[in-house]
Enzyme design. Structure first.
Site, PDB file in Angstrom:
ATOM      1  N   LYS A 289       0.845  -1.198   0.000  1.00 58.24           N
ATOM      2  CA  LYS A 289       0.000   0.000   0.000  1.00 58.24           C
ATOM      3  C   LYS A 289       0.877   1.244   0.000  1.00 58.24           C
ATOM      4  O   LYS A 289       1.762   1.391   0.853  1.00 58.24           O
ATOM      5  CB  LYS A 289      -0.811   0.014   1.293  1.00 58.24           C
ATOM      6  CG  LYS A 289      -2.296  -0.090   1.100  1.00 58.24           C
ATOM      7  CD  LYS A 289      -2.936  -0.210   2.462  1.00 58.24           C
ATOM      8  CE  LYS A 289      -4.331   0.316   2.447  1.00 58.24           C
ATOM      9  NZ  LYS A 289      -4.959   0.270   3.749  1.00 58.24           N
TER      10      LYS A 289
HETATM   11  O1  LIG Z   1      -7.626   0.709   3.369  1.00 58.35           O
HETATM   12  C1  LIG Z   1      -8.277   0.980   4.334  1.00 58.35           C
HETATM   13  C2  LIG Z   1      -8.253   2.302   4.952  1.00 58.35           C
HETATM   14  O2  LIG Z   1      -7.019   2.490   5.530  1.00 58.35           O
HETATM   15  C3  LIG Z   1      -9.377   2.409   5.918  1.00 58.35           C
HETATM   16  O3  LIG Z   1     -10.556   2.085   5.242  1.00 58.35           O
HETATM   17  C4  LIG Z   1      -9.489   3.774   6.538  1.00 58.35           C
HETATM   18  O4  LIG Z   1     -10.680   3.844   7.268  1.00 58.35           O
HETATM   19  P1  LIG Z   1     -11.036   4.992   8.344  1.00 58.35           P
HETATM   20  O5  LIG Z   1     -11.277   6.254   7.592  1.00 58.35           O
HETATM   21  O6  LIG Z   1     -12.238   4.487   9.016  1.00 58.35           O
HETATM   22  O7  LIG Z   1      -9.844   5.119   9.214  1.00 58.35           O
END
Ligand SMILES: O=C[C@H](O)[C@H](O)COP(=O)(O)O
Ligand SMILES: O=P(O)(O)OC[C@H]1O[C@](O)(CO)[C@@H](O)[C@@H]1O
EC number: 2.2.1.2
Length: 952
Positions: A139
């Site tokens: 990522k």
């Molecule tokens: O890839 C996933 C993201 O990091 C996650 O959905 C972020 O979610 P949040 O906005 O609830 O922290």
């Protein structure tokens, strides 16, 4: 449960927005995959923070890793990689059955790299290979800097999940980066069938921010247009992004690539848990169903979906034409979506950094507590400066000071280009090699050989940073059986040189000329003297009794060649003199004494780990100590008062030179106070920071009792428990880090010594003058009193109104204002009797006046606190004590001898202090140093009461 399975029929995979070891070990993850249609997993630093700190599931592995010497960062790496590997294995059947297009687990690169293209690339490569699973996504944030990294990595065949996307424009750039990576591969005839990617578009955070900006319109009861936008912006953004997806991946250009086997880059809906409880819990799920998409859902959202979700095929394409209206209305309300998404991106990076930092701090705490007594510890109480200290820690974390320090970023200190270059070139000391086996082997082999050849003594010839570490070693460790006795010569006083000469057997002595610059007058003169002595004794090959430690290309290298030294140890040019203890300068003399330098370096390595780039400032011993010293100094507590337990009592000599010469400049500085006895609160002003360094094996109860009283009285106290004597290796490193950071906090360059040269210049001028007249044209004494000649700068002229020496001294000392310090600077060999008198004298000053005192002999102090005296704050009062040299000792090749040099040094420094307008006196004790010193002290004692009277 059917809803979850139905999603796939509509072209959407659902992934789990969570990963924990519990889920892996309990079988929950497997069950979700095999029975509930789960097709992937995402993780991020916040998820791992919760997973690792919220359970004991990781403790066993952490313990194991810590025992192997892993840093907090390395522990994090190992834990997360292990979890991702296991999760990848659980999802492998999905990966296989989808022919490599689904069934992925995502692992994010360090959030600290979000703005660094090159390091994102190298870190992604490293992680991808470490996980070693085809169904792992790395990522990377879709920042401006992330995009080139993303394209390059995809081109290389590393599959990427692009995270932190908030704007449609940025989404388009990311999709194009994917297309271009695929196109490059196709153009080069490379296969594209295994290239896949997802672009993670964050939903709920968009609404959280826009709703808060829109909240100013929420008074009108639904009548204003902006109010109607509440909770609408995220989904409108997603619809527009999806429309772009269809346009890009429906284009003829893409079709040509698809024919070569290319897969579309799927949009992934992230941040899909509803943050505002007033909204529908599935608002970012039901509205976003669409072909070729992924939705990553936290546990609760999955449960809600299974429980009451209502899916509509292609819901994402409903009312797409209305989405632009949302943005028009936003603009009308004065909200710039570009600014909103820019802010979200920055906050997104920051949020992950914060979680990462918190996790590192938690891992560091675990590491320290797991190591227990195996590690040195540091505990601080801040007195009234608690708030300031905490704010400074937060600010430095925010500025990534720890990682910048290890990246040798000179702009932490100074921003002008030439100085920045010099600073960068002075940071070699910060690197403790992971493997120091070679250095240890080289030095121990050398010392064993010397020992086996029958050498009995080693005399270290050097000044300041090049010698004081040896002085500490000598006093702390003593000589191991069969090894060489270490003697340090850093005094040009004839008596001191004679003293060394009398304590050795020259033939069995190895002299170490230690000078980084290779040109320090004292060091070179010592060498010349002893070499000539050996020649006089008829030794055929004196060079074999000499080694040099110096920088490549220095004059000492040439000298060593010319005089056929046994060996020359070349120093890393990027390690400055004050910071050189963990290089050959400190290690060679210690190896010759039989100190276990491997263990010493191991302890330095341990401190390097504890104070690592990833350890937040509050938990970072080296950096936090620097912050404490710097902040205390900024609030007037600039006297770093050392309280050292018996076994490590000499550590202060080295610490003094490091702190004083590094920070004492530009009118600022930390004043190290070494050797004062600890007193009750009423003998101190509010200018102190106490640092207690103690070995648990020593009896520290009396000191601890006094420190408690000082703490109660509001003084800040740092307590450093030093595991063992050999753990001083770690202390050297801690103090080097701390000094550099304290220098940053007070705003000076801790790697130069601009004012040392002034005294050297004055000394040279005086020596030239002497060469012409065979005498020094002494300045006129201010007064002759009770048989003492007293010289003084004009700042102290009023002392001459007194008739007796006791009153003169009391008058001089009464010039000290609260917060000033008084330095006693004797230029003679310090015998026990002389030390006792001077120590009593300084303690009486401290006790009467509450001013800090220092006591260092010359010319040693010229390479230690001398820089601070001249370059630091004008808060010092200096008492230079000299005796009349009776015997001259020739320095071969020089017109002058040591007695002349010694006098020129004391006079040269006096002149520098005088030129600077400092409060300085010089007392000549004449030929009978011991007699006069005793007399002086007894007369001062007699007028002891005057001290307090004058002050009040
Ligand atoms: O890839 C996933 C993201 O990091 C996650 O959905 C972020 O979610 P949040 O906005 O609830 O922290
Ligand atoms: O190792 P060198 O170059 O002889 O220097 C000795 C000492 O003199 C200084 O350069 C100046 O005092 C110190 O920084 C250093 O520790």
């Amino acid at each position: 449960m059917n809803t979850l399975v139905d999603l796939l029929n509509y072209g959407q995979s659902y992934w789990l927005d969570n990963l924990t070891r519990k889920k892996i070990n309990s079988g929950e993850l497997k069950k979700r995959v095999t029975e509930q249609g789960l097709r992937g997993i995402t993780s991020n630093p916040s998820i791992f923070y919760k997973a690792i700190t919220g359970s004991n599931d990781y403790d066993e592995q952490i313990k194991e890793l810590v025992s192997q010497g892993f840093t907090a960062q390395q522990v994090y790496d190992a834990l997360t990689i292990a979890d991702v590997q296991h999760a990848c294995d659980i999802l492998k059947p999905v990966f296989d059955s989808s022919e490599g297009t689904d069934g992925f687990v995502s692992l994010e690169v360090s959030p600290y790299l979000a703005r660094d293209t090159e390091r994102s690339i190298s870190e992604a490569r490293r992680l991808y290979h470490a996980v070693d699973r085809k169904n792992c996504y790395i990522k990377i944030p879709g920042t401006k800097e992330g995009i080139p990294a993303i394209e390059q990595l995809l081109y290389e065949g590393i599959n990427i999940n692009i995270t932190l996307l908030f704007s449609v424009d940025r989404y388009v750039e990311v999709a194009q980066a994917y297309v271009s990576a695929v196109r490059r591969r196709v153009a080069e005839g490379k296969s594209v069938v295994n290239i896949v990617s997802v672009a993670s578009f964050f939903l709920s955070r968009i609404d959280v921010l826009t709703d808060s900006l829109l909240s100013q319109y929420t008074f009108s009861g639904g009548s204003s247009e902006p109010e109607l936008l509440l909770g609408k912006v995220a989904i409108a953004s997603a619809k527009l992004a999806y429309a772009q997806f269809k346009a890009i991946f429906g284009s003829p250009e893409w079709q040509a690539l698809a024919e070569k086997g290319a897969h579309v880059q799927r949009p992934l809906w992230a941040s899909t848990s509803t943050k505002d409880p007033m909204y529908d819990d599935l608002m970012y799920v039901e509205a976003l169903v669409g072909a070729d998409t992924v939705n990553t859902l936290p546990d609760d959202t999955i449960n809600a979906l299974a429980d009451h979700g209502k899916l509509r095929q292609n819901a994402i394409e409903e009312e797409v034409d209305k989405a632009p209206l949302v943005f028009e209305a936003l603009q009308k309300a004065g909200i710039d979506i570009r600014f909103v998404t820019w802010q979200l991106e920055n906050e997104g990076v920051k949020k992950f950094v914060e979680s990462y930092d918190q996790l590192m701090a938690a891992l560091e705490d675990k590491r320290v507590s797991m190591l227990g007594d195996d590690i040195s510890t540091q505990v601080a109480s801040y007195g009234s400066l608690k708030k300031e200290m905490e704010a400074a820690y937060a600010s430095l974390d925010e500025k990534h000071v720890a990682s910048r320090l290890y990246a040798k970023d000179p702009y932490l200190w100074k921003t002008d280009a030439p100085t920045a270059k010099l600073i960068k070139e002075s940071m070699g000391w910060i690197t403790i090699p992971d493997s120091y086996d070679d250095i240890v082997k080289e030095l121990t082999t050398f010392s064993e050989k010397i020992k086996d050849e029958g050498y009995k003594y080693t005399v270290l010839l050097g000044m300041g940073g090049s010698s004081l570490c040896s002085e500490v070693a000598r006093k702390t460790y003593g000589t191991a059986s069969g090894y060489l006795e270490l003697i340090v010569l850093d005094n040009t006083d004839t008596a001191a040189i004679k003293d060394v000469e009398a304590s050795i057997d020259m033939e069995h002595t190895l002299f170490i000329a230690a000078s980084k610059s290779g040109g320090t007058a004292e060091t070179i003169s010592f060498f010349k003297y002893f070499y000539a002595q050996m020649q006089q004794k008829g030794m055929a090959d004196p060079g074999k009794n000499f080694v040099a430690i110096t920088d490549p290309g220095s004059p000492l290298v040439k000298m060593a060649e010319e005089y056929k030294f046994r060996a020359t140890f070349l120093n890393d040019t990027e390690i400055g003199g004050r910071y050189s203890v963990l290089s050959d300068f400190g290690l060679l003399p210690m190896a010759l004494m039989g100190v276990d330098i491997d263990a010493l370096l191991q302890s330095a390595q341990q401190m390097h780990i504890s104070s690592g780039a990833a350890v937040p400032v509050a938990s970072n011993p080296g950096i936090s100590l620097g912050v404490i010293m710097g902040i205390c100094a900024k609030h007037g507590r600039d006297k770093v008062t050392f309280v050292l337990s018996a076994s490590i009592g000499s550590f202060g000599y080295w610490a003094e030179q490091l702190l004083a010469e590094s920070t004492g400049k530009e009118g600022k500085g930390l004043i190290p106070v070494n050797g004062e006895e600890l007193g009750a609160p009423d003998v101190y002003g509010p200018d102190r920071l106490f640092v207690h360094m103690y070995l648990p094996a020593d009896d520290n109860s009396a000191d601890e009792q006094k420190l408690k009283a000082l703490e109660t009285a509001g003084h800040p106290v740092v307590r450093i428990k030093v595991k063992s004597k050999i753990a001083l290796g770690g202390e050297y490193y801690r103090w080097e880090l701390a000094t550099a950071i304290a220098g940053m906090v007070i705003g000076i360059d801790p790697f130069d010594q601009p004012n040392v040269a002034e005294s050297k210049q004055n000394t040279n001028n005086l020596l030239k003058e002497w060469a012409q007249n065979e005498s020094f044209k002494y300045i006129e004494p201010l007064m002759e009193v009770d048989g003492f000649s007293i010289y003084g700068s004009k700042e102290v002229a009023q002392i001459k109104d007194n008739e007796h020496i006791g009153a003169v001294m009391a008058s001089f000392e009464s010039l000290a204002k609260p917060g000033d310090y008084i330095a006693v600077l004797p230029y003679f060999l310090m015998t026990e009797a002389r030390s006792n008198i001077l120590q009593q004298w300084r303690m009486s000053i401290r006790n009467h006046l509450k001013n800090a005192t220092t006591l260092l002999n010359g010319p040693r102090y010229l390479h230690s606190t001398g820089q601070l005296h001249k370059g630091g704050p004008d808060t010092g009062l200096y008492i230079i004590l000299v005796g009349e040299e009776t015997e001259e000792l020739p320095i071969p090749g020089e017109q002058y001898g040591f007695a002349t040099l010694h006098t020129a040094q004391s006079l040269g420094d006096y002149r520098s202090l005088e030129d600077k307008g400092r409060r300085v006196i010089r007392i000549d004790l004449g030929k009978d140093i011991d007699g006069c010193l005793a007399k002086l002290w007894s007369l001062i004692k007699k007028t002891g009461a005057v001290h307090s009277a004058n002050r009040s």
